[in-house]
Every structure is written in structure tokens, then in C-alpha cells.
Scaffold this motif. Structure first.
Motif, PDB file in Angstrom:
ATOM      1  N   HIS A   1       0.844  -1.187   0.000  1.00 59.02           N
ATOM      2  CA  HIS A   1       0.000   0.000   0.000  1.00 59.02           C
ATOM      3  C   HIS A   1       0.881   1.240   0.000  1.00 59.02           C
ATOM      4  N   THR A   2       0.312   2.338  -0.448  1.00 54.20           N
ATOM      5  CA  THR A   2       1.022   3.614  -0.455  1.00 54.20           C
ATOM      6  C   THR A   2       0.742   4.308   0.861  1.00 54.20           C
ATOM      7  N   ALA A   3       1.785   4.482   1.660  1.00 51.50           N
ATOM      8  CA  ALA A   3       1.630   5.021   3.016  1.00 51.50           C
ATOM      9  C   ALA A   3       1.768   6.531   3.072  1.00 51.50           C
ATOM     10  N   ALA A   4       2.382   7.140   2.047  1.00 50.64           N
ATOM     11  CA  ALA A   4       2.549   8.589   2.036  1.00 50.64           C
ATOM     12  C   ALA A   4       2.729   9.053   0.598  1.00 50.64           C
ATOM     13  N   THR A   5       2.336  10.285   0.324  1.00 49.96           N
ATOM     14  CA  THR A   5       2.487  10.826  -1.028  1.00 49.96           C
ATOM     15  C   THR A   5       2.512  12.343  -0.987  1.00 49.96           C
TER      16      THR A   5
END
Length: 254
Positions: free
Chosen positions: A67-71
């Protein structure tokens, strides 16, 4: 691997940018922040560490589900998701091999068609995925913490020197992320202890009520609570709380 392009910014200027980003990362370090906050701060700092980095995402690849935890740009999270859904792409390859992956969009259409198509549609022209690895120690192997995915709308955005700079940056970032993981774990333990102490207080009060009502010992009162817990198949604390609630209602004026 592409060579350093003469049109890229001067290497020393780029080193200065990364050094400044590392300084900002260090200065903002508190040792007391959640893992999500730490990852977001590291992503934002990484975007300033490399010229032409238009967006940075942080992928956390676990056994359950990546999963993408930060962007720094929510619109580009879809590029990460295309990789997770298809099971292939630069961030997954970087995480698997624990090595940086750098390329121009269009170079891997056959290997990563889903990602490449989504990147072209989003206007992304180059990417650099760099793993964040906790180094091996005497009692543990090297552990993958996450992957920085750096996206650019410029085809000539990244070269081997940028790759080296991000290796330097991720080494420093791993300390921040690891500290956040430890702090979050310690906070979880504190909350568990608080809940345990709260449960103990409720159970002790319920025991006192039963001792007064039945003129029994503390051990006998506890056995009554356990028996009721097993009969109802609910937690002991909930049985005790329900007992105290019923006593409170009885004591209230009509």
C-alpha cells in the motif's frame, strides 16, 4: 543504465540540495511521531532532495498487501496501485531485489504494461524507485522498510548520480522511520497497559460488590465473575462493568 546527461544540473548543486534536505529531515526529527506522520514528512523531504522530482510516494510492501503510506501528490497514487494490482512494476522490483530501479517511461512496456500505460496517461516521463532498508545486524537480517517512488514529468530527470543521492537519503530516512515504528509500538504498549489497569479496577470494584452482597471472600467473588463470564461467553471486564452498571441504576433515585 543511462549515463549522466550534460543537461542535468551540476552534480555539486544536486549534492547541496540533498544535503539541505537531509538537514531539514534531521532538524524536524522529534523521536515522538506516528509512523504515518514520519513517512509523510520523509516523502515531502525526499521531493526536495532530487531536482525534477515532481512527486514522491512511499510504498510499504508487506506479506499481506502493498500500500502507499505517504504521497506528495494524491493523483499519482494510482500509479502505485497499478503495480500492486498487477503484481509488477518498478517499486515492487525494487522492494524484491533491494536495489534502485531507474528508467524512462516507455522502456519497459512489455515487462510492466499496466504501470507504463498509467504513467503515460498521467504525464509521467521518468521514475526512480529506491528501497529503504534497515541494515543487517548481528541478530537480524537486512529488512525492507519501504520504497521511495520518485516521479518526474521530465524524461531526462534522473541519472546515476541522482540514484546515488537517493541511496544516501534513504540511509538517513531509515533511522527516522525506524524511530517512528518504535515510538508507535511503545505507544501501543502504553495503551494496552492503560486498558489492563482500567480492567483491573473495574473487576476489583465488582468483586467488592459481590463480597458485600454474598458475604464471601475475594477469591470466591472472583470465581463468581469468572463463572458468569464463561456462561455468557463475554470478557471478564464486561461482566464486571455490567454488574457495576446494574448496581448504579439501583442506587439512582426513582
Amino acid at each position: 543504465m543511462r549515463s549522466i546527461d550534460s543537461e542535468r544540473p551540476d552534480p555539486m548543486a544536486r549534492l547541496d540540495e540533498t544535503t539541505e534536505a537531509l538537514t531539514q529531515l534531521h532538524d524536524a526529527f522529534t523521536g515522538e511521531e506516528s509512523l504515518d506522520d514520519a513517512l509523510q514528512r520523509v516523502a515531502e523531504t525526499a521531493a526536495r532532495a532530487v531536482p525534477d522530482a515532481d512527486a514522491v510516494t512511499v510504498s510499504v510492501v508487506t506479506e499481506d498487501k502493498p500500500h502507499t503510506a505517504a504521497t506528495t501528490d494524491q493523483r499519482l497514487v494510482e500509479l502505485d496501485q497499478k503495480q500492486y494490482d498487477s503484481g509488477r512494476g518498478p517499486c515492487l522490483e525494487s522492494a524484491l531485489n533491494l536495489t534502485p530501479v531507474r528508467a524512462v517511461i516507455g522502456e519497459h512496456r512489455e515487462a510492466w504494461p499496466e504501470f507504463e500505460a498509467a504513467a503515460e496517461e498521467a504525464g509521467v516521463r521518468a521514475y526512480l524507485s529506491v528501497p529503504v532498508v534497515l541494515p543487517a545486524s548481528d541478530d537480524s537480517e537486512a529488512r525492507h522498510i519501504g520504497t521511495f517512488n520518485i516521479y518526474s514529468y521530465t524524461a531526462k530527470a534522473f541519472d546515476p548520480f541522482d540514484e546515488g543521492l537517493m541511496r544516501l537519503f534513504t540511509t538517513a530516512a531509515s533511522a527516522t522511520i525506524t524511530s517512528a515504528q518504535r515510538w508507535q509500538h511503545s505507544q501501543g504498549q502504553v495503551k494496552q497497559l492503560e486498558r489492563a489497569l482500567g480492567s483491573r479496577a473495574v473487576i476489583d470494584q465488582a468483586k467488592g460488590v459481590l463480597m458485600a452482597v454474598h458475604s464471601c471472600s475475594a477469591d470466591d467473588a472472583f470465581e463468581l465473575l469468572v463463572a458468569e463470564s464463561q456462561r455468557l461467553n463475554v470478557k471478564l471486564r464486561d461482566v464486571a462493568a455490567k454488574l457495576l452498571e446494574s448496581v448504579t441504576r439501583q442506587d439512582e433515585p426513582a
